[in-house]
Design a protein around this motif. Sequence first.
Motif, PDB file in Angstrom:
ATOM      1  N   UNK A  85     -18.714  16.488  15.154  1.00 23.86           N
ATOM      2  CA  UNK A  85     -17.886  16.960  13.828  1.00 23.86           C
ATOM      3  C   UNK A  85     -17.435  16.667  12.082  1.00 23.86           C
ATOM      4  N   UNK A  86     -18.526  16.685  11.423  1.00 28.50           N
ATOM      5  CA  UNK A  86     -18.836  17.469   9.541  1.00 28.50           C
ATOM      6  C   UNK A  86     -18.614  18.390   9.736  1.00 28.50           C
ATOM      7  N   UNK A  87     -18.568  19.203  11.254  1.00 28.09           N
ATOM      8  CA  UNK A  87     -17.603  20.782  10.104  1.00 28.09           C
ATOM      9  C   UNK A  87     -16.434  20.323   9.667  1.00 28.09           C
ATOM     10  N   UNK A  88     -15.965  19.501  10.605  1.00 33.93           N
ATOM     11  CA  UNK A  88     -14.731  19.715   9.775  1.00 33.93           C
ATOM     12  C   UNK A  88     -14.320  19.588   8.259  1.00 33.93           C
ATOM     13  N   UNK A  89     -14.793  18.809   7.594  1.00 37.25           N
ATOM     14  CA  UNK A  89     -14.656  18.108   6.039  1.00 37.25           C
ATOM     15  C   UNK A  89     -15.238  19.876   5.372  1.00 37.25           C
ATOM     16  N   UNK A  90     -16.530  20.259   6.402  1.00 35.85           N
ATOM     17  CA  UNK A  90     -17.532  21.352   5.657  1.00 35.85           C
ATOM     18  C   UNK A  90     -16.136  22.353   5.617  1.00 35.85           C
TER      19      UNK A  90
END
Lengths: 739, 120
Positions: free
Chosen positions: A709-714
């Motif tokens: 889910x950290x990809x959402x920001x990245x």
Amino acid sequence: MSLDEWVTPTVDPEVRAFVYSIVSAIGGTSADEDGTYVLGDDALACLKDVRRWIKGFDQKQNRFDVQRCLAEANFAKGDLLEIMAKWPENSMEDPLKYKVLLACLELLGLLTWPVEVEETQMRVHHHRHLPYLHLAQAGYKRDILHHDRANVLERAVRLALPAMAVPRKEREPRDDGVIRIALYFIRNVAMISVPANAAYDGDEAEISRSATISTFHAQNVFQLLLTVASSMGDEFVEQDVILLEILFHLLKGVDVERLFMEEEARTKANTQDLRELMQKEKAMLSGYARHAPTRHNRFGTMIWVKRADERVSTVSGQTFLGKDQKIMEQMDGSKKWNKPRLRNRNVEEDERKDFDIKVHLDAPARKQLRSFVEEFLDSSFNPLFTHLRRAIEREAHRVEGVHSMQYFYLISWFLQAECARRRQIQKNAASRQASTPANSDDESFALIAGVMDQETFVLLNRFMQSSQDDKSWQDLNAGMKCFTQILLSVQEMSESSVEDDQDIAENIQNRIFYEETTHDRILYILRNYKDQGFGYLDACTELSHVFLRMLERYSKQNVDLQVRSRRRARRKKNADAQANGEANADEEHAEEAEEVADVQRTSTERKFDFARFSSKFSTQACVNTFVAFTKYYRDLSNDQLKRAHRFFYRVAFKQDLAMILYRVDILHLFNKMIKGPEGLSTEMSIFQDWQELVRQLFRKVTKKVQERPELMVEMLFSKIPNTMFYLEHGYERELQTRT
Amino acid sequence: PATSNAAALGIDEEIKVAKKRQPIAKLDDARLLSAAGIPKLRRISKERLKFKGKGHEFSDMARLLNTYQLWLDDLYPRAKFADGLAIIEKLGHTKRMQMMRKEWIYENRPKPSVEDDTAV
């Protein structure tokens, strides 16, 4: 105060009076002799006076007053062209008439000379005169091309003939001058075009490229050009750059492929184009119609969009009922603010230098130009271009900055023409069932050998490097086009049936791919695109595409390909210097610096690793360039879209670096391309490929987002290189512990 | 002398009050890091985002893009979607943002090892 005194005169009244009195003394139509033109008593002296005024007043003081007066006095059409038309062809034996005609030609050359002032040098009077003069020159061109009685250009050619007939060793400076006047006059005529930002109130077709070519053909100018070009080096020396300019202004922007198509194929291609355009239009209209309102425009529907946190947005118009995606767009599109954009400083606005503007030719002009180009390739290409190369290398006095650019652009144009012609010949031979055995002379590449040698490559490399350093993008653009075309020609050569050609091609490729600086330059260019305009973008993406493809092929064939790379040895040297102590540092510093530079320059050979090299193309900077290119998707052709497709495919699936593409703006662009609105036309043959690519990529993205889910920001940002591996795999790379 | 004194002091002159313009809200890193910014995006993505998976690539992507668009509209209503994305992308190059981004990435790393703590 009368009105006349109120208006500040554009030109000093005294100058005007002088010029007008000279002009009227030259001659005029006579009432006695049925309205034919009659020369004044001292016509020759008057003509010389006009010349003196232009040289002594205009050029010396950096003004355009006299030229403006002459334009207003209808001097070119009323006097010069009348005199040119006055006498029959054989009258040039008479020395006095010859002199008068020559004076007229010289004045025509001066009047049609390109009027340009550098931006820093512009004064008030320049701003006043230049637009008028540009229009006036367009008028001159029209009068010269379409004079009702005289073949002005042919007359000019004939004036130069006696001087040209003299062998070069015996030619006087005066003879050279006459040849130069005639050639420059032709150059000027070829160069003048309809001014871009002024309202030209004549028929633009009269001075279009087609009209120019047709007139050149009809008045034997092409013959003159061929004569001069084919004996370049022995009979003619100084004239090479003028010829280069004439060719450049004739050929820039002409579509080579279309030029060499047979009539039937061309009609087919044109029909195909029309069909594609109509399909595009239909798709566009139906796209609008799908979302068009079904009731009148004051029907007044209003829609609430429920959003998170108990809030609503409103959108008006019944168009949007039940169309969620459309509502999202409307909410975005109705915003008033636009992000301010910097004006494109990198794009050159000089339309005289711009060769990326496509030119349309009509059927007869195309035929005439084609036969000229074929004859030129057969007889004159090698002598002219080798000669020019030497002149540019030597930095001869006559060569100016713009000539290198024209030189490389024309090389690319003619190489393309030669390849197109070759293909055409082969096709014809195949269709004729090879009734006549293929002539080996036709098969050989000797016609373009003049530019396929090491000297040209060295010059080209140096040119590309220097224009890249100077940030002269239009020059670099020409260099890239030339290099791409050389690669393609070599490719074609290596597929030739003649064994010698294959050997030569092998040899050339060896030399091109041997230098690592070449590889690095192409990479550098692709990485550093920023606002240089579409033509540049097209050229640099094409170059890297073609280069990479051919390098791949070549390195597969030659598994042990060596490249010469420059080794950096600075660090080691510095360490040595420090170890020596600082006692005798001072005087040895200079020496050492030199030595260090030497060591840095030493080159080593090492084995070439294609995988490693191609992975350098999968960086954020390269992706950004290709994204910028893809943003033009609505105007791109099939080939161009294919190029972009291959690139993204390689990045995402061959090199497994799809992470670079996980950025919202890129995904937004891809989604728009496939799903619209205003997407790629589904009728295009490349559409399926793109759809598949995008689908696969989207699947990867959604999977990855769920995994991490950290990809959402990245996804909002360009990735930080160090974190990419972790994002992809979920654990750190082992290698990092090395430090 | 009294009048000249007053003139020197500038008492008689009317003080001009220049009305200050309302400053335009900027999309900068402060705004991006505030509650309505990236923290909210992280919350949304955890709570609301569901994908259908294979066969629905385009509708999934549309949903994803719409999420971003609505989030950006709340955060900075002034800019269009594409413009806003460009601004944010550029912000991502600042030092502060880079540090924060690394922090978010490595937040739920399974086994934080010793030497990688420098990155956090």
